[in-house]
Motif scaffolding. Structure first.
Motif, PDB file in Angstrom:
ATOM      1  N   GLY A 102       0.791  -1.222   0.000  1.00  0.00           N
ATOM      2  CA  GLY A 102       0.000   0.000   0.000  1.00  0.00           C
ATOM      3  C   GLY A 102       0.820   1.268   0.000  1.00  0.00           C
ATOM      4  N   LEU A 103       0.288   2.280  -0.692  1.00  0.00           N
ATOM      5  CA  LEU A 103       0.869   3.613  -0.763  1.00  0.00           C
ATOM      6  C   LEU A 103      -0.255   4.620  -0.667  1.00  0.00           C
ATOM      7  N   ALA A 104      -0.081   5.671   0.126  1.00  0.00           N
ATOM      8  CA  ALA A 104      -1.076   6.740   0.231  1.00  0.00           C
ATOM      9  C   ALA A 104      -0.349   8.050   0.495  1.00  0.00           C
ATOM     10  N   VAL A 105      -0.793   9.123  -0.182  1.00  0.00           N
ATOM     11  CA  VAL A 105      -0.182  10.447  -0.029  1.00  0.00           C
ATOM     12  C   VAL A 105      -1.290  11.447   0.266  1.00  0.00           C
ATOM     13  N   SER A 106      -1.130  12.234   1.318  1.00  0.00           N
ATOM     14  CA  SER A 106      -2.158  13.187   1.729  1.00  0.00           C
ATOM     15  C   SER A 106      -2.037  14.491   0.945  1.00  0.00           C
ATOM     16  N   ASP A 107      -3.051  15.359   1.113  1.00  0.00           N
ATOM     17  CA  ASP A 107      -3.020  16.672   0.462  1.00  0.00           C
ATOM     18  C   ASP A 107      -1.932  17.567   1.034  1.00  0.00           C
ATOM     19  N   THR A 108      -1.446  17.239   2.221  1.00  0.00           N
ATOM     20  CA  THR A 108      -0.436  18.062   2.884  1.00  0.00           C
ATOM     21  C   THR A 108       0.982  17.552   2.650  1.00  0.00           C
ATOM     22  N   GLY A 109       1.142  16.532   1.786  1.00  0.00           N
ATOM     23  CA  GLY A 109       2.470  16.028   1.464  1.00  0.00           C
ATOM     24  C   GLY A 109       2.992  14.959   2.394  1.00  0.00           C
ATOM     25  N   THR A 110       2.117  14.382   3.222  1.00  0.00           N
ATOM     26  CA  THR A 110       2.513  13.269   4.077  1.00  0.00           C
ATOM     27  C   THR A 110       2.342  11.968   3.306  1.00  0.00           C
ATOM     28  N   ALA A 111       3.371  11.135   3.321  1.00  0.00           N
ATOM     29  CA  ALA A 111       3.332   9.862   2.619  1.00  0.00           C
ATOM     30  C   ALA A 111       3.283   8.716   3.624  1.00  0.00           C
ATOM     31  N   ALA A 112       2.463   7.725   3.319  1.00  0.00           N
ATOM     32  CA  ALA A 112       2.380   6.500   4.119  1.00  0.00           C
ATOM     33  C   ALA A 112       2.675   5.327   3.194  1.00  0.00           C
ATOM     34  N   ILE A 113       3.531   4.426   3.641  1.00  0.00           N
ATOM     35  CA  ILE A 113       3.958   3.292   2.825  1.00  0.00           C
ATOM     36  C   ILE A 113       3.859   2.024   3.659  1.00  0.00           C
ATOM     37  N   GLY A 114       3.169   1.018   3.114  1.00  0.00           N
ATOM     38  CA  GLY A 114       3.076  -0.282   3.765  1.00  0.00           C
ATOM     39  C   GLY A 114       4.056  -1.255   3.136  1.00  0.00           C
ATOM     40  N   LEU A 115       4.866  -1.893   3.961  1.00  0.00           N
ATOM     41  CA  LEU A 115       5.853  -2.865   3.485  1.00  0.00           C
ATOM     42  C   LEU A 115       5.773  -4.131   4.331  1.00  0.00           C
ATOM     43  N   GLY A 116       5.916  -5.282   3.686  1.00  0.00           N
ATOM     44  CA  GLY A 116       5.889  -6.557   4.395  1.00  0.00           C
ATOM     45  C   GLY A 116       7.192  -7.308   4.249  1.00  0.00           C
ATOM     46  N   ASP A 117       7.458  -8.204   5.203  1.00  0.00           N
ATOM     47  CA  ASP A 117       8.659  -9.033   5.136  1.00  0.00           C
ATOM     48  C   ASP A 117       8.328 -10.517   5.033  1.00  0.00           C
ATOM     49  N   GLY A 118       7.047 -10.836   4.770  1.00  0.00           N
ATOM     50  CA  GLY A 118       6.623 -12.223   4.703  1.00  0.00           C
ATOM     51  C   GLY A 118       6.013 -12.721   5.992  1.00  0.00           C
ATOM     52  N   ARG A 119       6.311 -12.055   7.101  1.00  0.00           N
ATOM     53  CA  ARG A 119       5.743 -12.434   8.400  1.00  0.00           C
ATOM     54  C   ARG A 119       4.920 -11.322   9.015  1.00  0.00           C
TER      55      ARG A 119
END
Length: 320
Positions: free
Chosen positions: A81-98
């Motif tokens: 997952g990736l999401a970017v707000s109107d204020t320039g805040t970025a959120a990134i979801g990353l997994g390692d398999g567990r």
């Protein structure tokens, strides 16, 4: 738009400007590139991955420029997952398999972990101000949707929505809404699928007047509390506009066939990707943009990602 298309036998990311009709290639990777997005500031994002599927998100200006890490200092991971707000805040979801970890930060700046859950989860949205995140787990579990608040550098769970009494799917926050943090959902109830919404302080609200007998998906319009609903039934797709304030459902006319994706745009325009089994590609209302080598993507999109999740099905580029 940003789209994935064939480039010498592998998927790569291209941009297309509808005003000028020009196409530009963005990526050139030995293993190909599958995931892409465009944010509100017209920056193009892509996920640079290796053969194991692990990698990092990068972005650049729509017209080109240097590739900048979406959030600095993150280890490679699986894209959840990736999401970017109107204020320039970025959120990134990353997994390692567990486990799955959601990282937060100013776009291009250092990222910090704000939530870690066991197993696979999907970051499904960030509120316009960047103060609220939505993370989806298994749709029928106790953690179908988790709301996380972020303020003053701290993050805390705000609410958890269970899907035990009927599966629940989060679809994203309302853009530019007067009430920051209104989340759109699809709820399963009594073998039907209906729209629902969640607001801070108001909790979960089911819109019982807007229910369907087969699965649906939906997207917010750019303004107001209206939603574009897409339903697939008996091999045919239909679109409708749901007004959550007036409790009305209005049909959006489309030709018979299958809609692979649909999105509302300013001015009440609706863009959709349409196909059927009887119309030759050259007779489509508006062919998808051509790229240097136009052919079907040789690799399918993996399920459970923030992209469209569908392989290319025509002899032209397929928008994500």
């Amino acid at each position: 738009m940003a789209l994935a298309a064939d480039a010498d036998g592998r998927c790569e990311i291209f941009t297309w400007d509808a005003r000028t009709g020009t196409t530009r290639r963005v990526t050139d990777s030995r293993d190909g590139t599958l995931h892409c997005a465009v944010d509100a500031d017209a920056r193009v994002w892509w996920f640079a991955e290796d053969r194991s599927g692990r990698g990092r998100w990068y972005f650049q200006d729509f017209g080109g420029g240097p590739a900048v890490p979406g959030l600095a200092g993150l280890r490679p991971g699986l894209p959840y997952g990736l999401a970017v707000s109107d204020t320039g805040t970025a959120a990134i979801g990353l997994g390692d398999g567990r486990r799955t970890t959601v990282h937060l930060g100013t776009t291009g700046g250092p990222g910090r972990p704000v939530l870690t859950v066991d197993g696979a989860a999907l970051l499904t949205g960030i509120s316009p101000t960047g103060r609220l995140l939505a993370v989806s787990g298994p749709a029928g579990s106790d953690r179908a949707v988790t709301l996380v608040g972020c303020s003053d550098g701290e993050a805390a769970e705000v609410a958890r929505l269970s899907g035990r009494r009927g599966r629940l799917w989060a679809l994203g926050f309302a853009p530019g809404a007067a009430v920051d943090g209104e989340l759109l959902l699809v709820q399963e109830a009594d073998e039907r699928y209906l729209l629902a919404s969640w607001t801070p302080g108001g909790g979960l609200r089911s819109h019982d007047w807007c229910r369907f007998d087969t699965e649906i998906t939906a997207r917010w319009y750019p303004a107001g509390r209206r939603v574009l609903v897409r339903q697939d039934r008996h091999g045919r797709s239909t679109l409708a506009t749901a007004d959550l304030d007036r409790c009305t459902l209005t049909t959006v006319r489309t030709p018979p066939g299958t809609l692979l994706d649909a999105a509302p745009h300013p001015g009440d325009d609706v863009h959709y990707l349409w196909t059927d089994t009887t119309t030759p590609r050259s007779c489509a209302p508006r062919p998808a943009p051509g790229c240097p080598r136009s052919a079907a993507c040789p690799r399918p999109f993996p399920a459970g990602t923030a992209t469209c999740g569908r392989p290319a099905r025509t002899d032209r580029c397929t928008p994500c």
